[in-house]
Design a protein around this motif. Structure first.
Motif, PDB file in Angstrom:
ATOM      1  N   VAL A 225     102.595   3.620   8.253  1.00 35.08           N
ATOM      2  CA  VAL A 225     101.634   4.331   9.096  1.00 35.08           C
ATOM      3  C   VAL A 225     101.164   3.457  10.267  1.00 35.08           C
ATOM      4  O   VAL A 225     101.027   2.251  10.138  1.00 35.08           O
ATOM      5  N   LEU A 236      94.087   7.694  19.219  1.00 33.14           N
ATOM      6  CA  LEU A 236      94.916   8.544  18.359  1.00 33.14           C
ATOM      7  C   LEU A 236      95.384   9.774  19.139  1.00 33.14           C
ATOM      8  O   LEU A 236      96.548  10.168  19.074  1.00 33.14           O
ATOM      9  N   LEU A 240      99.248  10.898  19.950  1.00 33.30           N
ATOM     10  CA  LEU A 240      99.801  12.198  19.540  1.00 33.30           C
ATOM     11  C   LEU A 240     100.355  12.949  20.755  1.00 33.30           C
ATOM     12  O   LEU A 240     101.322  13.688  20.659  1.00 33.30           O
TER      13      LEU A 240
ATOM     14  N   LEU B 258     102.760  19.171  13.230  1.00 32.22           N
ATOM     15  CA  LEU B 258     101.652  18.223  13.064  1.00 32.22           C
ATOM     16  C   LEU B 258     100.731  18.696  11.943  1.00 32.22           C
ATOM     17  O   LEU B 258     100.258  19.830  11.969  1.00 32.22           O
ATOM     18  N   PHE B 260      97.222  17.540  10.173  1.00 31.30           N
ATOM     19  CA  PHE B 260      96.076  16.674  10.420  1.00 31.30           C
ATOM     20  C   PHE B 260      95.174  16.749   9.188  1.00 31.30           C
ATOM     21  O   PHE B 260      94.541  17.775   8.961  1.00 31.30           O
ATOM     22  N   VAL B 279     104.956  15.325  11.711  1.00 32.78           N
ATOM     23  CA  VAL B 279     104.033  14.212  11.947  1.00 32.78           C
ATOM     24  C   VAL B 279     102.777  14.457  11.106  1.00 32.78           C
ATOM     25  O   VAL B 279     102.205  15.546  11.132  1.00 32.78           O
ATOM     26  N   VAL B 281      98.919  13.050  10.238  1.00 33.16           N
ATOM     27  CA  VAL B 281      97.796  12.205  10.642  1.00 33.16           C
ATOM     28  C   VAL B 281      96.754  12.251   9.526  1.00 33.16           C
ATOM     29  O   VAL B 281      96.411  13.325   9.044  1.00 33.16           O
ATOM     30  N   ALA B 295     101.693   8.978   5.747  1.00 36.47           N
ATOM     31  CA  ALA B 295     101.226   9.320   7.097  1.00 36.47           C
ATOM     32  C   ALA B 295     102.019   8.619   8.187  1.00 36.47           C
ATOM     33  O   ALA B 295     102.609   7.565   7.971  1.00 36.47           O
ATOM     34  N   ASP B 296     102.034   9.225   9.371  1.00 31.94           N
ATOM     35  CA  ASP B 296     102.621   8.587  10.548  1.00 31.94           C
ATOM     36  C   ASP B 296     101.541   7.870  11.349  1.00 31.94           C
ATOM     37  O   ASP B 296     101.757   6.802  11.877  1.00 31.94           O
ATOM     38  N   TYR B 297     100.384   8.505  11.461  1.00 30.36           N
ATOM     39  CA  TYR B 297      99.248   7.906  12.146  1.00 30.36           C
ATOM     40  C   TYR B 297      98.026   8.044  11.250  1.00 30.36           C
ATOM     41  O   TYR B 297      97.941   8.980  10.457  1.00 30.36           O
ATOM     42  N   GLY B 298      97.110   7.105  11.403  1.00 31.51           N
ATOM     43  CA  GLY B 298      95.915   7.218  10.583  1.00 31.51           C
ATOM     44  C   GLY B 298      94.752   6.465  11.165  1.00 31.51           C
ATOM     45  O   GLY B 298      94.912   5.573  12.016  1.00 31.51           O
TER      46      GLY B 298
END
Ligand SMILES: Cc1cc2nc3c(=O)[nH]c(=O)nc-3n(C[C@H](O)[C@H](O)[C@H](O)COP(=O)(O)OP(=O)(O)OC[C@H]3O[C@@H](n4cnc5c(N)ncnc54)[C@H](O)[C@@H]3O)c2cc1C
Ligand SMILES: Nc1ncnc2c1ncn2[C@@H]1O[C@H](COP(=O)(O)O)[C@@H](O)[C@H]1O
Lengths: 247, 320
Positions: A225, A236, A240, B258, B260, B279, B281, B295-298
């Motif tokens: 991640v 963020l 995205l 996505l 979320f 994706v 988040v 997760a890909d982003y967090g």
């Protein structure tokens, strides 16, 4: 009223998914088996509730599988079925399984066949519809509510973005999901009683499978991640938009 | 020989997941050096000639009021009739709710092997093998169809829509439909909201949000992004949110571009319904929350502090 409930066995929802024999077989070593949640929580429990409302109701369970299914069939009997039939065959082809169930259903002249929404291992969502076609009965899929008055069923089923309420006269096949009933835990009386309930093992009828599993793959490992500092959450949104290009 | 695609409609409009099926079907037809045709049942208001843009040459229609409600028994019989009359060897559906009801019946009727939950084009180099999701998205199975006619139910959001500039020939198919044994008493659709199963972006909340009164951070963000809203099972079980929002092993399985997730721990049964998202988040104050592994982003942080800032940044991005 006679109800047939289709019960299948699946690995526990937390089981590690791995494959053996050159990725052609599920690695079952050490795996805990459970009744497929949709079959147990919704199809079976709703059938039991119908029997509680009308004690003349008879509930039969059917499983297509090997002797390793017997413990989960006993558990289903402990929850409330009257007797169980196991068709002694091991197959992952929905048509093969449905043909076996349809054979049992024809012999028993059931008013109602309940299946789960899907098996959580092979995710076919197909057996119920196939059984219905083989029996030439109406099929209501993904039911969230089921009520009976006489031989008329009123069923709520999920549709894209909402729900639909249908009226259908028995006999019929219904696939059950969340909303139909609440999960139950078997009690001691049920567990003791289940030991003496009949579990009849029958041999399968000859049917050709229409599909076969050539191999399994695991999804590629996920990259780790990318963390954004809680002090700059707007970063963020930028990622995205500019990097992932999803917003 | 041809490839037949079933176009599912709702209130006269072809569903997006069916356009994916059409694009996929056109590609399969190309692979097999044959033509792609489609079938649509009931009254359609969309311009069906425009289905040509998705690579379909002919659209067969059975325009009958009685077919506006989907009854799998009636539908399967009609689709089988059309398939037989055009000599379809591969029949393609979206694996949406209607697809799940119709394809098993059609499979029995045509003695055609069915792969439901397909995620990729068939491999036709040696037989006919289709990759599908198994174990709730935790693995794939490559399933070989051994019959002459083959049915594929394609998972929504797993094949991109491709378009060209072409017109399809629209051909009314003359037949009579059986009377349905299923009487529809009422339908209840959430209006103005994007159906979760079709959404490209999904904003979801878990027990970490403490109570239904705090859901504005989910619904506001969803509105800004044109997203659908979802939730974890305990949230639906406590009636903080409607049951149809519940995703996971026992809820709906989705695969948006996505996902979320706010204040959701990422239990394996929750992941089973969302791990096919492109994706993911995750906003969670616990750095050890299992969701971060998927997760890909967090952001490791308090949703109550982080979310207002995220919403502001999205407003800025969207110019509102
Ligand atoms: C057979 C079976 C089937 C199941 N099916 C499903 C299913 O379909 N779907 C499903 O969702 N679950 C399912 N479950 C339940 C699942 O195991 C979990 O219990 C559930 O997903 C947990 O929901 P949650 O993450 O919302 O809550 P919790 O596990 O309580 O997690 C809340 C999270 O919020 C975080 N948090 C708390 N406060 C904040 C804050 N201020 N800001 C940011 N983060 C915060 C916490 O760190 C925590 O990680 C199933 C369970 C079983 C046994
Ligand atoms: N081997 C089996 N034995 C009995 N019932 C089954 C079997 N496989 C599937 N079913 C029933 O059919 C439903 C749908 O399964 P599937 O089509 O495999 O997703 C399950 O929820 C069960 O109720």
């Amino acid at each position: 009223m006679k109800i047939l409930v289709c019960i299948s066995k699946t690995p526990d929802t937390t089981a590690k998914i791995a494959f053996a024999d050159n990725n052609t077989k599920f690695a079952a070593d050490g795996v805990q088996w459970i009744i497929n949640p949709y079959d147990e929580w919704y199809a079976l429990v709703r059938a039991i509730e119908l029997k509680e409302a009308d004690p003349s109701t008879v509930i039969h369970l059917v499983t297509v599988g090997g002797a390793d299914c017997d413990p989960i069939i006993r558990k289903a009997l402990a929850l409330g079925g009257d007797e169980a039939i196991r068709v002694n065959a091991d197959s992952h082809d929905s048509f093969y399984i449905a043909s076996q169930i349809a054979e049992i259903a024809k012999k028993g002249s059931y008013d109602l066949v309940f299946t789960g929404k899907e098996t959580i291992d092979y995710n076919g969502s197909s057996v119920g519809g196939m059984v219905a076609e083989l029996l030439d009965m109406p099929y209501v899929s993904l039911a969230t509510k089921f009520t009976l008055s006489g031989t008329d069923a009123e069923i709520v089923r999920e549709i894209e973005g909402g729900e639909e309420t249908d009226k259908v006269t028995l006999p019929l096949v219904v696939s059950c999901q969340k909303g139909m009933a609440e999960q139950r835990i078997p009690n001691m009386k049920g567990i003791m009683g289940a030991r003496s309930k009949p579990l009849n093992v029958v041999e399968p009828v000859a049917v050709d499978a229409l599909t076969s599993i050539a191999s399994f793959d695991l999804p590629p490992a996920k990259a780790s991640v990318k963390l954004v500092s809680p002090d700059t959450p707007e970063e963020l949104v930028r990622l995205l938009h500019e990097e992932a290009k999803v917003i | 020989m041809s490839v037949l695609i079933f176009l599912d409609q709702s209130e006269g409009q072809i569903k997006k997941s069916s356009l994916e099926a059409a694009s996929y079907g056109a590609k399969v037809a190309q692979q097999l050096s044959t033509s792609a045709e489609a079938i649509v049942l009931g009254n359609v208001t969309d311009d069906l000639a425009a289905i040509g843009n998705y690579g379909i040459g002919k659209v067969h229609t059975i325009n009958n009021d009685a077919l506006n409600n989907m009854d799998a028994q009636v539908y399967a019989k009609l689709i089988a009739e059309v398939a037989t009359s055009i000599g379809a060897k591969v029949i393609i559906f979206s694996n949406n709710f209607n697809g799940k009801a119709i394809t098993p019946r059609l499979s029995v009727r045509l003695k055609a092997g069915l792969v439901s939950g397909a995620v990729a084009l068939p491999d036709t180099t040696n037989g006919f093998t289709v990759k599908k999701n198994v174990f709730s998205g935790k693995a794939f199975a490559n399933v070989t169809i051994n019959t002459d006619i083959k049915i594929i139910a394609l998972n929504p959001n797993s094949y991109s829509i491709t378009t060209t500039d072409a017109k399809a020939e629209v051909l009314p198919f003359a037949t009579t439909a059986d009377a349905s044994k299923v009487q529809v008493i009422s339908t209840d659709k959430v209006v103005g909201e994007i159906p979760l199963s079709e959404a490209e972006i999904v904003v979801s909340g878990g027990r970490g949000l403490k109570g239904p009164e705090n859901w504005a951070m989910v619904t506001d963000l969803a509105k800004l992004l044109g997203a659908a809203t979802a939730c974890s099972r305990p949230v639906a079980d406590s009636d903080w949110r409607p049951h149809h929002e519940h995703v996971g092993q026992t809820g709906l399985a989705i695969a948006p571009n996505l996902y979320f997730a706010i204040g959701i721990s990422g239990a394996i049964q929750h992941l089973a319904g969302v791990n096919r998202s492109k994706v993911i988040v995750v906003i969670n104050k616990d750095p050890e929350a299992p969701f971060f592994k998927a997760a890909d982003y967090g952001i490791v942080g308090d949703a109550f502090e982080v979310m207002p800032k995220i919403i502001d940044a999205v407003k800025k991005l969207k110019g509102v």
